[in-house]
Write an enzyme that holds these catalytic residues in place. Structure first.
Site, PDB file in Angstrom:
ATOM      1  N   LYS A  72       0.845  -1.208   0.000  1.00  0.00           N
ATOM      2  CA  LYS A  72       0.000   0.000   0.000  1.00  0.00           C
ATOM      3  C   LYS A  72       0.878   1.256   0.000  1.00  0.00           C
ATOM      4  O   LYS A  72       0.626   2.206  -0.736  1.00  0.00           O
ATOM      5  CB  LYS A  72      -0.960  -0.019   1.203  1.00  0.00           C
ATOM      6  CG  LYS A  72      -2.055  -1.078   1.054  1.00  0.00           C
ATOM      7  CD  LYS A  72      -2.897  -1.312   2.312  1.00  0.00           C
ATOM      8  CE  LYS A  72      -3.844  -2.484   2.074  1.00  0.00           C
ATOM      9  NZ  LYS A  72      -4.670  -2.835   3.244  1.00  0.00           N
ATOM     10  N   ASP A 126     -11.202   2.625   3.514  1.00  0.00           N
ATOM     11  CA  ASP A 126     -11.556   1.200   3.393  1.00  0.00           C
ATOM     12  C   ASP A 126     -13.063   1.023   3.170  1.00  0.00           C
ATOM     13  O   ASP A 126     -13.507  -0.061   2.795  1.00  0.00           O
ATOM     14  CB  ASP A 126     -11.183   0.462   4.685  1.00  0.00           C
ATOM     15  CG  ASP A 126      -9.871  -0.292   4.591  1.00  0.00           C
ATOM     16  OD1 ASP A 126      -9.546  -0.775   3.497  1.00  0.00           O
ATOM     17  OD2 ASP A 126      -9.188  -0.413   5.629  1.00  0.00           O
ATOM     18  N   GLN A 179      -4.878  -1.309   9.324  1.00  0.00           N
ATOM     19  CA  GLN A 179      -4.757  -2.663   8.785  1.00  0.00           C
ATOM     20  C   GLN A 179      -5.348  -3.667   9.785  1.00  0.00           C
ATOM     21  O   GLN A 179      -5.037  -3.634  10.974  1.00  0.00           O
ATOM     22  CB  GLN A 179      -3.275  -2.973   8.489  1.00  0.00           C
ATOM     23  CG  GLN A 179      -3.042  -4.284   7.775  1.00  0.00           C
ATOM     24  CD  GLN A 179      -3.638  -4.337   6.365  1.00  0.00           C
ATOM     25  OE1 GLN A 179      -3.726  -3.331   5.672  1.00  0.00           O
ATOM     26  NE2 GLN A 179      -4.057  -5.507   5.948  1.00  0.00           N
TER      27      GLN A 179
HETATM   28  N1  GUN Z   1      -7.016  -6.896   6.163  1.00  0.00           N
HETATM   29  C1  GUN Z   1      -7.345  -7.716   5.140  1.00  0.00           C
HETATM   30  N2  GUN Z   1      -7.934  -7.014   4.145  1.00  0.00           N
HETATM   31  C2  GUN Z   1      -7.982  -5.730   4.549  1.00  0.00           C
HETATM   32  C3  GUN Z   1      -8.465  -4.537   3.962  1.00  0.00           C
HETATM   33  O1  GUN Z   1      -8.996  -4.509   2.845  1.00  0.00           O
HETATM   34  N3  GUN Z   1      -8.314  -3.414   4.698  1.00  0.00           N
HETATM   35  C4  GUN Z   1      -7.748  -3.419   5.926  1.00  0.00           C
HETATM   36  N4  GUN Z   1      -7.658  -2.266   6.586  1.00  0.00           N
HETATM   37  N5  GUN Z   1      -7.289  -4.504   6.511  1.00  0.00           N
HETATM   38  C5  GUN Z   1      -7.404  -5.650   5.831  1.00  0.00           C
END
Ligand code: GUN
Length: 283
Positions: free
Chosen positions: A53, A120, A97
């Site tokens: 990311k 998100d 996350q």
């Molecule tokens: N953990 C697994 N997939 C995701 C996601 O799309 N966003 C976040 N913040 N954590 C995750």
């Protein structure tokens, strides 16, 4: 012959478009969009996701602020971090996350994120608006899947679609997006009966169940569009999806590979959500 839905290429194209928009924002003398990424603890998969990311922010010109917090952090301390980011006017997107360590309520933390910075698309406000068809920040993985349909001109209206998995991150939101495009959608899960028969009758198959090479060739209707969200390891320790790709592909009109399918699209859509959040916040 099938067409491969190339997430690596399409995500690059989307990131190039975002980079050019960010460059013209900077050229006009305004500040760049920015994303705060919060990683708590040492989960290996989470570290890789966060690294990718951050890499995408650099490729697009989005400023990133990385917060690496210890596994032992208290809920109160994490709440303070989120409040701080909510109040920082120069932070456009906040990504926490998941998963979080067990002493911390994920629900409480997500609830706290300012909806206008919720890149998100996980907060109750964005979720509620999304499911009733109002403008909102939407979850990245299903948004990335919808980009494939758009880019490759794949018809959705009137088609039968099956979604395997009912998570809040993928299953439920992709079902809703396909429904909005007038597919007839069935959502399947671990208690579903006659799963194979339902899949076999579907024009569009989206699988997000996390079972290595679970979907076999004789499950698939000829000419189906198959989207594989799974990230699994098979017995030979190879990274594979939920779909037995090598045997299934020839029955499909379109299919995503694993890796280089849905995965890179998720990250591209996160960048897009950052830009959207920035535009909404600065207009
Ligand atoms: N953990 C697994 N997939 C995701 C996601 O799309 N966003 C976040 N913040 N954590 C995750």
């Amino acid at each position: 012959m099938y067409t491969l839905l190339n997430g690596k290429e399409l995500s690059k194209k989307i990131k190039r478009e975002i980079a050019s928009e960010v460059a013209s924002i900077i050229d006009s003398g305004k500040r760049s969009p920015s994303l705060a990424v919060v990683l708590v603890g040492e989960d290996e998969a989470s570290k890789i996701y966060v690294r990718n990311k951050i890499k995408a922010t650099k490729a697009t010109g989005i400023i990133s602020h990385e917060y690496k917090l210890p596994e032992s952090i208290t809920e109160k301390e994490l709440i303070e971090t989120i409040r701080f980011l909510n109040n920082d006017d120069e932070v456009d997107g906040i990504l926490v996350q998941l998963p979080l360590p067990k002493q911390i309520s994920e629900e409480k933390i997500i609830n706290l994120i300012a909806p206008e910075k919720d890149v998100d698309g996980f907060t109750p406000k964005n979720t509620g608006r999304f499911y009733i068809g109002l403008n909102s920040l939407k979850p990245c993985t299903p948004s990335g899947i919808m980009e494939f349909f758009k880019e490759y001109n794949i018809k959705i209206e009137g088609k039968s679609a099956v979604v395997l998995g009912r998570s809040n991150i993928v299953g439920k939101p992709i079902a809703n997006m396909l429904l909005e495009k007038n597919a007839t959608v069935t959502i399947c899960h671990s208690k579903t009966q006659n799963l194979k028969k339902i899949v076999k009758n579907s024009d569009i198959v989206v699988s997000a169940i996390g079972k290595a090479e679970f979907i076999k060739e004789d499950w698939i209707k000829k000419g189906a569009v198959v989207i594989d969200v799974g990230i699994n390891y098979n017995e030979a320790k190879q990274l594979v999806g939920d779909v037995d790709f090598k045997n299934v592909a020839d029955k499909c009109s379109f299919i995503t590979p694993v890796p280089k399918g849905v995965g890179p699209m998720t990250i591209a859509m996160l960048m897009k959500n950052c830009l959207t959040a920035y535009k909404m916040r600065t207009k």
